[in-house]
Structures are given as C-alpha cells and as structure tokens.
Design an enzyme around this catalytic site. Structure first.
Site, mmCIF file in Angstrom:
data_model
loop_
_atom_site.group_PDB
_atom_site.id
_atom_site.type_symbol
_atom_site.label_atom_id
_atom_site.label_comp_id
_atom_site.label_asym_id
_atom_site.label_seq_id
_atom_site.Cartn_x
_atom_site.Cartn_y
_atom_site.Cartn_z
ATOM 1 N N ALA A 47 0.958 -1.227 0.054
ATOM 2 C CA ALA A 47 0.112 0.171 -0.034
ATOM 3 C C ALA A 47 0.939 1.217 0.044
ATOM 4 C CB ALA A 47 -0.809 0.127 1.366
ATOM 5 N N LYS A 48 0.522 1.991 -0.779
ATOM 6 C CA LYS A 48 1.063 3.520 -0.716
ATOM 7 C C LYS A 48 0.341 4.233 0.190
ATOM 8 C CE LYS A 48 3.265 6.951 -3.580
ATOM 9 N NZ LYS A 48 4.647 7.003 -3.039
ATOM 10 N N MET A 49 0.537 4.014 1.460
ATOM 11 C CA MET A 49 -0.278 4.647 2.537
ATOM 12 C C MET A 49 0.479 5.547 3.475
ATOM 13 S SD MET A 49 -1.437 2.226 5.652
ATOM 14 C CE MET A 49 -1.426 2.900 7.073
#
Ligand code: PMP
Length: 306
Positions: free
Chosen positions: A158-160
């Site tokens: 995830a690009k969280m």
C-alpha cells in the site's frame, strides 16, 4: 518550496490553491490512515503532454484504499479525469500529480468509521527528484539504520500515508550523514528499497531486483524498467539481494516516479563498479526517457494525452 498554481481538485471541485485547506481535526493528520499516489506528466517530442501510466497509478491508489478499508467517493474514471483536468486548468505541460484519499474530520479516536472519506488531486512542478546531477552522475547512498516495514507490521504494497514516517526518518538520517539517499534493508536483513524508490543492481550483465513477495512497494517504474530491460534482451531476476551483493554490484540504480532512473555510484562509502554511471544503467535510462518524453511510441498504452 512548491510553486503555487491556480487550482487543486478537492472532492469533485476545482478549488483555488489557497482555499484547498483542511481542518486540524482531520483524522488522517492524527493517525496517518490514507492512501496517495505520485504520477508524472511529460511533454513529449511531439509537443503534447501525456500522463505516464495513469491507469496503473490509479489502480494502485484504489488497491491501497482496499487494503486499508477506505471507500473513495469517486470512482477510478473520475480520479483519472481529475488528474488530466487539473493539468489543463493549471496550464501545465509537465509536472507531478498527487492524488490522495484521506479521512476527514468528525469523530476523534482511532476508529471513527463515520468520518468522511475525502479525495484530492494536487499538481505541482517538479524537476529531477534527486537533482539533475544525480540523474547524470549518480548518487551516494547509505544503508539505513531503519528497516523497511515487516510485511505483517504494515502494508508493504500500500502507498499509505502513515507508513512514510519510516521513509522520512531514513531519508533524514542519510542526509544528516552527508549522503543523498537511504537504502533500507528488510526485517530479515535483505536489501529492500530506497526511501521512495525501488532498487536494481547489475551483476555480470544480469539485472537483479528484490521480488514482490518481499517488503517492497510494487513500483510502476520498476515494472517499466523490467519491461524495457527484457525488450532489450537483458535477463532480469527477481529475488533476494544481500548488502554485500549490493556493494559488489557492477552497477546499481534506483527507480521511482519522482526519482525516475537515478544511478547509485556509491553505497556505504564503497564505489559501485567503477563509481560512475554504468553502461546498462545508461541504456535503460535512455530507453526510459525516450518512452516517457521522447519519441518512442512503442508503449502508447502507457501514455494518456492531456
Ligand atoms: N518505494 C517507495 C517506498 C516509494 O514511495 C516509491 C514511490 N512511489 C517507489 C518505491 C517507486 O514506485 P513508483 O515507481 O510506482 O513511483
């Protein structure tokens, strides 16, 4: 400083740059739950502007949202249109796009399931992330004392938002130590990636990069480079890389939307190969820039016209 442009897309509206503000009770500001993307648009040799791999970036944004259980109020087509429209209204011929899905104000406390899920797209002008010199001559990197998130502690794919405190700490440590960039090992001690880039090494003509079941972000530039390398007849192997393999590589480079293809000329004060930009890196860089902003049209599906 980011140069102020005219408009920012916020929850379906084109809002004046200075009016695109959020309240300090914004849940994501406190707890870091949210997803974002980084996308580049380039003016190509034909004089027109194209967003590079827009579909794949928006797919990853929605995948990130799925993993963190956020349901955006806008669908993929709307976010893609927002990206293109934003470049148009700001009169941009090239630049960087930052879509972001975050949790707005309402309840406090960690749970807050009723808080609004908000979506924004911001555009700004961004030259070479690590500098023009870095693209031409390579950077000096340092293995970080911070490890990349363990796959069961955070969501590597995830690009969280909140995960990036790890990247910021690693980057600041490297810069304070006089280096250009941090390279993080994973929790098992294998080479993972840069603070905001994937990593490749070249050894005896073969390209090596950590595999997707490790703790890396599934970089879209990584995929671009693997595709271009295979088209050039290069062998690409995805698997574990150790720190000493990195030190002993013939060539190394970082890939990312912001960093593009940045050669690494030194790691931990050891020259990589000859300590200059290697021939494989140079060839891939040339191929990459020809696809994103040159005249190579063999990957038209990667280009969304603005
Ligand atoms: N790893 C991390 C941690 C990143 O932040 C990025 C930048 N998005 C990358 C790798 C490279 O991904 P991409 O090529 O899709 O920009």
């Amino acid at each position: 400083m980011v140069e102020k442009l005219q408009k920012i897309w916020l929850d379906g509206e084109m809002v004046d740059w200075d009016a695109a503000n959020v309240h300090v009770l914004t849940h994501s500001l406190h707890y870091g739950l949210g997803a974002f993307e980084g996308i580049r648009a380039y003016q190509r040799a034909d004089g027109k502007t194209y967003v590079f791999r827009l579909r794949e970036h928006v797919d990853r944004l929605f995948d990130s949202c799925k993993m963190i259980l956020l349901v955006p109020k806008f669908d993929k087509a709307q976010v893609m249109s927002a990206c293109v429209d934003l470049l148009r209204v700001n009169g941009m011929t090239d630049g960087y796009l930052r879509p972001m899905v975050f949790v707005g104000e309402g309840a406090m406390g960690i749970y807050a399931p009723q808080n609004p899920v908000r979506t924004t797209v911001i555009a700004w002008k961004w030259g070479a992330y690590l500098g023009e010199e870095a693209l031409k001559h390579g950077i000096r990197a340092k293995i970080s004392s911070f490890a990349r998130h363990h796959i069961n502690i955070s969501l590597a794919k995830a690009k969280m938002m909140g995960q990036y405190t790890n990247s910021v700490l690693a980057k600041r440590e490297a810069k304070l130590g006089g280096y250009d960039e941090a390279i993080l090992l994973d929790a098992n001690g294998f080479v993972s990636e840069g603070s905001g880039e994937n990593l490749f090494i070249v050894k005896k003509g073969v390209l090596h990069t950590p595999d997707l079941s490790s703790s890396i972000l599934e970089g879209i530039t990584r995929d671009t480079v693997i595709t271009l390398a295979r088209e050039q007849g290069l062998e690409v192997r995805e698997g574990r890389i150790t720190r000493d393999q990195l030190w002993l590589a013939d060539e190394a480079f970082l890939t990312g939307t912001a960093a593009e293809i940045t050669p690494v000329r030194e790691v931990d004060d050891r020259a990589i190969g000859t300590g200059t930009v290697g021939p494989v890196t140079k060839r891939l860089q040339d191929a990459f820039f020809d696809v994103v902003r040159g005249s190579d049209t063999s990957h038209a599906a990667w280009l969304t016209p603005v």
